[in-house]
Design a protein around this motif. Sequence first.
Motif, mmCIF file in Angstrom:
data_model
loop_
_atom_site.group_PDB
_atom_site.id
_atom_site.type_symbol
_atom_site.label_atom_id
_atom_site.label_comp_id
_atom_site.label_asym_id
_atom_site.label_seq_id
_atom_site.Cartn_x
_atom_site.Cartn_y
_atom_site.Cartn_z
ATOM 1 N N ILE A 162 48.554 70.544 24.453
ATOM 2 C CA ILE A 162 49.765 71.327 24.209
ATOM 3 C C ILE A 162 50.236 71.243 22.767
ATOM 4 C CG2 ILE A 162 52.194 71.626 24.865
ATOM 5 C CD1 ILE A 162 50.027 72.478 26.949
ATOM 6 N N GLU A 163 50.139 70.075 22.158
ATOM 7 C CA GLU A 163 50.614 69.939 20.780
ATOM 8 C C GLU A 163 49.540 70.270 19.742
ATOM 9 O OE1 GLU A 163 53.502 69.713 19.663
ATOM 10 O OE2 GLU A 163 54.715 68.977 21.320
ATOM 11 N N PHE A 164 48.343 69.746 19.900
ATOM 12 C CA PHE A 164 47.333 69.897 18.847
ATOM 13 C C PHE A 164 45.992 70.379 19.374
ATOM 14 C CE2 PHE A 164 50.557 67.176 17.033
ATOM 15 C CZ PHE A 164 50.709 67.734 15.769
ATOM 16 N N ALA A 178 51.047 73.802 19.877
ATOM 17 C CA ALA A 178 52.313 74.112 19.207
ATOM 18 C C ALA A 178 52.505 73.352 17.901
ATOM 19 C CB ALA A 178 53.482 73.816 20.149
ATOM 20 N N GLY A 179 52.016 72.111 17.832
ATOM 21 C CA GLY A 179 52.167 71.336 16.612
ATOM 22 C C GLY A 179 51.382 71.901 15.446
ATOM 23 N N ILE A 180 50.330 72.653 15.757
ATOM 24 C CA ILE A 180 49.561 73.325 14.706
ATOM 25 C C ILE A 180 50.155 74.708 14.443
ATOM 26 C CG2 ILE A 180 47.252 73.857 13.850
ATOM 27 C CD1 ILE A 180 46.067 72.314 16.163
ATOM 28 N N THR A 187 47.827 73.742 10.255
ATOM 29 C CA THR A 187 46.968 74.903 10.482
ATOM 30 C C THR A 187 45.767 74.879 9.543
ATOM 31 O OG1 THR A 187 48.783 76.294 11.271
ATOM 32 C CG2 THR A 187 46.845 77.418 10.400
ATOM 33 N N LEU A 188 46.035 74.746 8.258
ATOM 34 C CA LEU A 188 44.948 74.748 7.277
ATOM 35 C C LEU A 188 44.047 73.533 7.434
ATOM 36 C CD1 LEU A 188 46.965 76.018 4.175
ATOM 37 C CD2 LEU A 188 45.240 77.281 5.481
ATOM 38 N N HIS A 189 44.653 72.387 7.731
ATOM 39 C CA HIS A 189 43.849 71.166 7.912
ATOM 40 C C HIS A 189 42.955 71.288 9.139
ATOM 41 C CE1 HIS A 189 42.738 66.966 7.871
ATOM 42 N NE2 HIS A 189 43.228 66.795 9.080
ATOM 43 N N SER A 190 43.482 71.808 10.233
ATOM 44 C CA SER A 190 42.694 71.894 11.466
ATOM 45 C C SER A 190 41.512 72.851 11.329
ATOM 46 C CB SER A 190 43.580 72.340 12.634
ATOM 47 O OG SER A 190 43.979 73.686 12.489
ATOM 48 N N MET A 191 41.638 73.823 10.429
ATOM 49 C CA MET A 191 40.586 74.820 10.252
ATOM 50 C C MET A 191 39.671 74.534 9.065
ATOM 51 S SD MET A 191 40.887 77.145 12.691
ATOM 52 C CE MET A 191 41.214 75.744 13.785
ATOM 53 N N ALA A 192 39.932 73.466 8.325
ATOM 54 C CA ALA A 192 39.125 73.139 7.150
ATOM 55 C C ALA A 192 37.680 72.808 7.551
ATOM 56 C CB ALA A 192 39.741 71.963 6.401
ATOM 57 N N PRO A 193 36.706 73.171 6.719
ATOM 58 C CA PRO A 193 35.295 72.951 7.072
ATOM 59 C C PRO A 193 34.943 71.490 7.331
ATOM 60 C CG PRO A 193 35.476 74.453 5.211
ATOM 61 C CD PRO A 193 36.852 73.907 5.449
#
Length: 249
Positions: A162-164, A178-180, A187-193
Amino acid sequence: MERNRPLSQQYELYTSEDFAVWRALFERQMHLLNQYGSHYYKAALNTVGFEATSIPDFTVVNQKLKAATGWQITVVPGLVPAAAFFALLARRIFPATCWLRTMAELDYIEEPDMFHDVFGHIPLLSHPAYADFMHAFGQLGLRWNDDEHKMELLSRIYWYTIEFGLIREDGVPKIYGAGILSSPGETLHSMAPDTRRSLFQVPDILDTPFRTDVLQEEYFEIMHLDQLTEILEEVAVIMRQDAKHSVFL
């Protein structure tokens, strides 16, 4: 800092700064989520009718949620104790603040405000699979809220869903947690290569503690929203077995 923490939403009391903050946060996040957000979330955002130009009116949102999945928002001044939180979820009620951070806090705030609670959490409550998962999660939490060990396990499930949580769509990771969703940095960190993203496996999650004060070191991907119910069924079996194997400690 001292804040006004209303116990009910009085829409006429929102200031011009409140509307400016909501718009700035909304537009900044949608610039990212148009690329990285789950299609489930973006569709749900349209269902609840959130827009950059207007702060959500809880009365209107509740009408839309009620029609879609039977959920409602209730106003709380801040974080809710675990037992009360589970009790609300078990009744299909989500606790949310109705106050917004200031313009000076646009990039960082120490506690969840309305943008996190409402923009991050509320839209997907209009999706039946997500809504049912949250309801069942509340029921499970109520059953075990007097067991500290099991509460820790449930908190890890909640944190990494739910959060990440991430979800794979068309072979690409997308955001539904929701936390992302409410944080440009996350957002940018979670999608970084070079960010570590792993397949969601319940034993792995139960063995992975988390921190609330840093960007996450690892994210976990589900394959579809219906998987959330499957995850909770697996967790419920573990709870019933009361298996305190070392992997769960």
